[in-house]
Write a protein that holds these residues in place. Structure first.
Motif, PDB file in Angstrom:
ATOM      1  N   LEU A  96      52.341  25.910 -10.276  1.00  0.00           N
ATOM      2  CA  LEU A  96      52.603  24.569 -10.800  1.00  0.00           C
ATOM      3  C   LEU A  96      54.019  24.075 -10.524  1.00  0.00           C
ATOM      4  CD1 LEU A  96      50.698  24.901 -14.187  1.00  0.00           C
ATOM      5  CD2 LEU A  96      49.950  23.754 -12.106  1.00  0.00           C
ATOM      6  N   LEU A  97      54.934  24.965 -10.213  1.00  0.00           N
ATOM      7  CA  LEU A  97      56.296  24.524  -9.909  1.00  0.00           C
ATOM      8  C   LEU A  97      56.351  23.548  -8.732  1.00  0.00           C
ATOM      9  CD1 LEU A  97      58.698  27.572 -10.469  1.00  0.00           C
ATOM     10  CD2 LEU A  97      58.685  25.354 -11.643  1.00  0.00           C
ATOM     11  N   PRO A  98      55.587  23.792  -7.643  1.00  0.00           N
ATOM     12  CA  PRO A  98      55.620  22.804  -6.546  1.00  0.00           C
ATOM     13  C   PRO A  98      55.181  21.412  -6.965  1.00  0.00           C
ATOM     14  CG  PRO A  98      54.643  24.864  -5.799  1.00  0.00           C
ATOM     15  CD  PRO A  98      54.805  24.983  -7.280  1.00  0.00           C
ATOM     16  N   VAL A  99      54.276  21.318  -7.961  1.00  0.00           N
ATOM     17  CA  VAL A  99      53.838  19.997  -8.420  1.00  0.00           C
ATOM     18  C   VAL A  99      55.023  19.223  -8.990  1.00  0.00           C
ATOM     19  CG1 VAL A  99      52.334  18.778 -10.016  1.00  0.00           C
ATOM     20  CG2 VAL A  99      51.536  20.890  -8.928  1.00  0.00           C
ATOM     21  N   LEU A 100      55.780  19.890  -9.868  1.00  0.00           N
ATOM     22  CA  LEU A 100      56.964  19.243 -10.445  1.00  0.00           C
ATOM     23  C   LEU A 100      58.026  18.988  -9.377  1.00  0.00           C
ATOM     24  CD1 LEU A 100      57.205  21.323 -13.750  1.00  0.00           C
ATOM     25  CD2 LEU A 100      56.280  19.024 -13.457  1.00  0.00           C
ATOM     26  N   ILE A 113      40.990  28.398  -5.928  1.00  0.00           N
ATOM     27  CA  ILE A 113      40.205  29.065  -6.979  1.00  0.00           C
ATOM     28  C   ILE A 113      41.014  30.209  -7.603  1.00  0.00           C
ATOM     29  CG2 ILE A 113      38.224  30.587  -7.354  1.00  0.00           C
ATOM     30  CD1 ILE A 113      37.370  27.732  -7.208  1.00  0.00           C
ATOM     31  N   VAL A 114      41.668  31.014  -6.761  1.00  0.00           N
ATOM     32  CA  VAL A 114      42.451  32.150  -7.269  1.00  0.00           C
ATOM     33  C   VAL A 114      43.573  31.651  -8.191  1.00  0.00           C
ATOM     34  CG1 VAL A 114      44.020  34.019  -6.623  1.00  0.00           C
ATOM     35  CG2 VAL A 114      41.906  33.651  -5.329  1.00  0.00           C
ATOM     36  N   LEU A 115      44.326  30.658  -7.728  1.00  0.00           N
ATOM     37  CA  LEU A 115      45.445  30.132  -8.527  1.00  0.00           C
ATOM     38  C   LEU A 115      44.949  29.479  -9.823  1.00  0.00           C
ATOM     39  CD1 LEU A 115      47.629  28.547  -5.685  1.00  0.00           C
ATOM     40  CD2 LEU A 115      47.859  30.792  -6.740  1.00  0.00           C
ATOM     41  N   CYS A 116      43.859  28.738  -9.714  1.00  0.00           N
ATOM     42  CA  CYS A 116      43.376  28.012 -10.893  1.00  0.00           C
ATOM     43  C   CYS A 116      42.711  28.938 -11.912  1.00  0.00           C
ATOM     44  CB  CYS A 116      42.426  26.900 -10.460  1.00  0.00           C
ATOM     45  SG  CYS A 116      43.292  25.587  -9.586  1.00  0.00           S
ATOM     46  N   PRO A 156      48.522  16.450 -10.232  1.00  0.00           N
ATOM     47  CA  PRO A 156      48.087  16.127  -8.861  1.00  0.00           C
ATOM     48  C   PRO A 156      46.967  15.110  -8.793  1.00  0.00           C
ATOM     49  CG  PRO A 156      48.426  18.480  -9.084  1.00  0.00           C
ATOM     50  CD  PRO A 156      48.543  17.888 -10.473  1.00  0.00           C
ATOM     51  N   HIS A 157      46.209  14.945  -9.907  1.00  0.00           N
ATOM     52  CA  HIS A 157      45.199  13.892  -9.896  1.00  0.00           C
ATOM     53  C   HIS A 157      45.848  12.532 -10.152  1.00  0.00           C
ATOM     54  CE1 HIS A 157      41.620  11.571 -10.617  1.00  0.00           C
ATOM     55  NE2 HIS A 157      42.146  11.178 -11.764  1.00  0.00           N
ATOM     56  N   ALA A 158      46.816  12.512 -11.086  1.00  0.00           N
ATOM     57  CA  ALA A 158      47.454  11.238 -11.438  1.00  0.00           C
ATOM     58  C   ALA A 158      48.341  10.716 -10.314  1.00  0.00           C
ATOM     59  CB  ALA A 158      48.277  11.419 -12.716  1.00  0.00           C
ATOM     60  N   VAL A 159      48.992  11.621  -9.581  1.00  0.00           N
ATOM     61  CA  VAL A 159      49.898  11.220  -8.504  1.00  0.00           C
ATOM     62  C   VAL A 159      49.106  11.099  -7.195  1.00  0.00           C
ATOM     63  CG1 VAL A 159      51.938  11.867  -7.181  1.00  0.00           C
ATOM     64  CG2 VAL A 159      51.813  12.390  -9.616  1.00  0.00           C
ATOM     65  N   PRO A 160      49.195   9.964  -6.515  1.00  0.00           N
ATOM     66  CA  PRO A 160      48.458   9.798  -5.251  1.00  0.00           C
ATOM     67  C   PRO A 160      48.750  10.921  -4.258  1.00  0.00           C
ATOM     68  CG  PRO A 160      49.378   7.713  -5.967  1.00  0.00           C
ATOM     69  CD  PRO A 160      49.933   8.745  -6.899  1.00  0.00           C
ATOM     70  N   ASN A 161      47.700  11.400  -3.615  1.00  0.00           N
ATOM     71  CA  ASN A 161      47.844  12.534  -2.691  1.00  0.00           C
ATOM     72  C   ASN A 161      48.767  12.217  -1.522  1.00  0.00           C
ATOM     73  OD1 ASN A 161      46.158  14.055  -4.260  1.00  0.00           O
ATOM     74  ND2 ASN A 161      44.334  13.669  -3.037  1.00  0.00           N
ATOM     75  N   LEU A 162      48.782  10.949  -1.105  1.00  0.00           N
ATOM     76  CA  LEU A 162      49.664  10.568  -0.003  1.00  0.00           C
ATOM     77  C   LEU A 162      51.117  10.879  -0.347  1.00  0.00           C
ATOM     78  CD1 LEU A 162      49.858   9.049   2.761  1.00  0.00           C
ATOM     79  CD2 LEU A 162      50.307   6.984   1.427  1.00  0.00           C
ATOM     80  N   THR A 194      46.119  22.558  -1.134  1.00  0.00           N
ATOM     81  CA  THR A 194      45.893  23.426  -2.294  1.00  0.00           C
ATOM     82  C   THR A 194      46.490  22.821  -3.561  1.00  0.00           C
ATOM     83  OG1 THR A 194      45.921  25.377  -0.861  1.00  0.00           O
ATOM     84  CG2 THR A 194      46.259  25.751  -3.218  1.00  0.00           C
ATOM     85  N   ILE A 195      47.712  22.330  -3.463  1.00  0.00           N
ATOM     86  CA  ILE A 195      48.360  21.708  -4.630  1.00  0.00           C
ATOM     87  C   ILE A 195      47.556  20.506  -5.115  1.00  0.00           C
ATOM     88  CG2 ILE A 195      50.425  20.486  -5.415  1.00  0.00           C
ATOM     89  CD1 ILE A 195      50.818  23.463  -5.032  1.00  0.00           C
ATOM     90  N   SER A 196      47.050  19.719  -4.175  1.00  0.00           N
ATOM     91  CA  SER A 196      46.340  18.493  -4.557  1.00  0.00           C
ATOM     92  C   SER A 196      45.006  18.778  -5.236  1.00  0.00           C
ATOM     93  CB  SER A 196      46.115  17.615  -3.314  1.00  0.00           C
ATOM     94  OG  SER A 196      45.169  18.221  -2.452  1.00  0.00           O
ATOM     95  N   ARG A 197      44.411  19.971  -5.005  1.00  0.00           N
ATOM     96  CA  ARG A 197      43.093  20.290  -5.589  1.00  0.00           C
ATOM     97  C   ARG A 197      43.199  21.030  -6.918  1.00  0.00           C
ATOM     98  NH1 ARG A 197      41.466  16.499  -2.751  1.00  0.00           N
ATOM     99  NH2 ARG A 197      41.263  16.847  -0.518  1.00  0.00           N
TER     100      ARG A 197
END
Length: 572
Positions: A21-25, A380-383, A408-414, A446-449
């Motif tokens: 989750l760190l890469p998301v932030l 799947i492994v990470l989640c 990652p759902h709220a923030v546009p994947n682009l 992977t981050i986006s899913r």
């Protein structure tokens, strides 16, 4: 002993969750920072407010904002126009063939939007569209009566594509609705139409509003339809505007401006996500399903009603999928696109298929296959670790993991893709040299899913009572063994279902690929199709699109088979 074994394994699962989750932030921080960033490779970096001043003082910003809002609003209206009646017919009536409707809607959700976009260009483009040219010749018109290259036209195409998603969200609302109030309305003399208007629709209002906000959020950041139809006609939404800023044709990329626009888009997306959850939080006010009082009864349509219902559903599938597909087939067989005629039939050939860049297509197919294999497996492994941390770890701040996993759902994947490219180019080009490689696609995909996979696993893991794990811990099994011998077998149907869905999303992904693919070494199949389209080879792009769809069919069949088995196992 059991508690000690769980605590020992918990550290590993929490560490994996944090690392995931760190890469998301980090991506969010990078995007905000980009808005203040000014510089080029090899030059000193400056921090400035210039991009925000330019953004808010430029008239084109407000035009782009209005374009984006108009496009997203049209998308919502069109998707609801088809999704609400279809959901009602499937769940609240005795319509025969409901399994077929479910299968067709599911397939509709998996068909790439750029596929239908190209088909609609061949149908309704003011210059080459078959319907427009036919009507102009028939009625001697000077101008084309329809224009798909407009905000309404783009919203129409996007709305048709997202109607499947809206249906999937709304159908659950109709499934759990108590028909007692409908029956009371009928007893008091209300006809079917008035019952629908005054009882059924108000009761399902929260579900419809939630679906509307969800679809609006997707429309706000949608890239494929605006890129295929809008960019060539200089109609920009925020997604294509950001893309244009980082990949301009005649000037250097402006990552600072892209960061400023992306920050604005992130704020809008987060506000919409907040309103989505607000609607869900107050949905209990509309609850009418109460335990033993729930008696599902279906509305009897009769043979005439069945005929009208299937005419509506048939018309929807014809317009949404069949017509664009037929136009793609027709375009792929011609050297230059033209309406069907005897003269055109004489020019039909497979030249567009023979002329495809097959070596590049093979490379793209191989890269796409690797993405389909690696991204869902890694996700799947990470989640699994994230979901276990949220639901089983007992940590005080475990819900924070769930909140970050939803981002990652709220923030546009682009925007995730832009942040990754910026980091790979300017922040750590030597430490992690992944720019232009397949690894950067695997990482960002992977981050986006994560949002999607954690929702699926959370729901399934919550249905497994912790007593099973407690008994295993008392017996001396460590956490990894408990996961392998108890949880994974029980979660298997949901995991397979989620894996196949994510694999198909990887196959059709174009939005993130449009930013991340920078060489032939990491090219994917959708990017090859879009490259041909951008290069003006419309008919060859249609042929390539059909090849991509043909390669996708076996995976869609697998998904439908496992999805059917999953539903049966849940029912059992």
């Amino acid at each position: 002993m059991g508690a000690a074994a769980r605590v020992k394994g918990r550290s590993l699962f929490v560490a994996v969750s944090v690392a995931s989750l760190l890469p998301v932030l980090a991506f969010l921080v990078i995007i905000i920072w980009m808005g203040f960033w000014q510089g080029s490779p090899g030059e000193p970096v400056e921090h400035t407010l210039k991009h925000y001043r330019t953004l808010f003082s430029d008239a084109s910003t407000y035009k782009t904002l209005l374009n984006t809002l108009g496009f997203a609003a049209t998308t919502v209206l069109v998707s609801l126009l088809f999704a609400v009646p279809t959901a009602w017919l499937v769940e609240r009536t005795d319509l025969p063939g409901k399994n077929l409707v479910y299968a067709l809607v599911t397939i509709g959700a998996l068909v790439p939007t750029f596929f239908t976009s190209m088909g609609w260009v061949f149908l309704l483009h003011p210059r080459i569209g078959i319907i427009n040219k036919s009507l102009m010749e028939l009625f001697n018109l000077e101008n084309a009566p329809f224009n798909i290259a407009s905000l309404v036209g783009m919203g129409w195409v996007e709305g048709l594509g997202l109607s499947s998603i809206a249906f999937i969200m709304i159908v659950a609302t109709y499934r759990t609705m108590d028909p007692a109030l409908e029956e009371a309305a009928r007893v008091h003399g209300l006809g079917l139409f008035r019952t629908l208007c005054y009882v059924t629709l108000p009761l399902t209002f929260p579900g419809i509003i939630a679906a509307s906000i969800y679809v609006f959020t997707i429309g706000l950041s949608a890239f494929e339809v605006p890129a295929i139809i809008g960019m060539s006609n200089k109609i920009f939404t925020f997604a294509t505007f950001i893309f244009y800023k980082i990949q301009p044709l005649e000037e250097l990329p402006s990552y600072g401006m892209a960061g400023a626009v992306s920050s604005l888009l992130v704020v809008l997306a987060l506000l919409l996500s907040w309103s989505y959850f607000s609607v869900l939080r107050y949905s209990h006010r509309y609850a009418v399903v109460t335990g033993k009082g729930y008696r599902p009864r279906l509305v009897e349509l009769g043979k005439r009603g069945w005929l009208l219902a299937w005419l509506f559903l048939g018309g929807f599938f014809l317009v949404a999928k069949v017509l664009p597909f037929l136009l793609l087939v027709w375009a792929s067989l011609l050297k230059f696109f033209q309406p069907p005629s005897w003269a055109a039939l004489e020019q039909v050939s497979l030249a567009n298929f023979y002329g495809l860049p097959w070596k590049l297509m093979a490379s793209g197919a191989w890269n796409t296959f690797i993405l389909m294999l690696v991204v869902p497996t890694l996700t799947i492994v990470l989640c699994l670790a994230i979901s276990w941390t949220v639901l089983r770890s007992g940590l005080k701040w475990r819900l924070l993991f769930d909140a970050v996993a939803f981002l990652p759902h709220a923030v546009p994947n682009l925007i995730l893709a832009i942040a990754a490219v910026f980091a790979a180019l300017f922040l750590m080009p030597r430490a992690i040299p992944i720019y232009g490689s397949l690894a950067i696609l695997i990482f960002v995909y992977t981050i986006s899913r994560i949002s999607f996979a954690t929702r699926i696993i959370n729901n399934s893991l919550a249905q497994i009572h912790p007593e099973l794990e407690e008994a295993a811990f008392v017996g001396g099994l460590p956490l990894l063994q408990v996961m392998r011998k108890i949880l994974l077998p029980l979660l298997k149907p949901a995991l397979v279902y989620a894996w196949l869905w994510m694999a198909l999303l990887c196959f059709r992904e174009l939005t993130m690929a449009s930013v991340l693919v920078t060489s032939q070494g990491n090219v994917t199949l959708p990017m090859i199709v879009w490259g041909l389209w951008l290069g003006g080879s419309l008919n060859q792009a249609a042929a390539a699109n059909l090849v991509v769809l043909a390669l996708m069919v076996p995976f869609v069949v697998l998904y439908l088979i496992f999805g059917r088995r999953s539903r049966f196992s849940e029912a059992a």
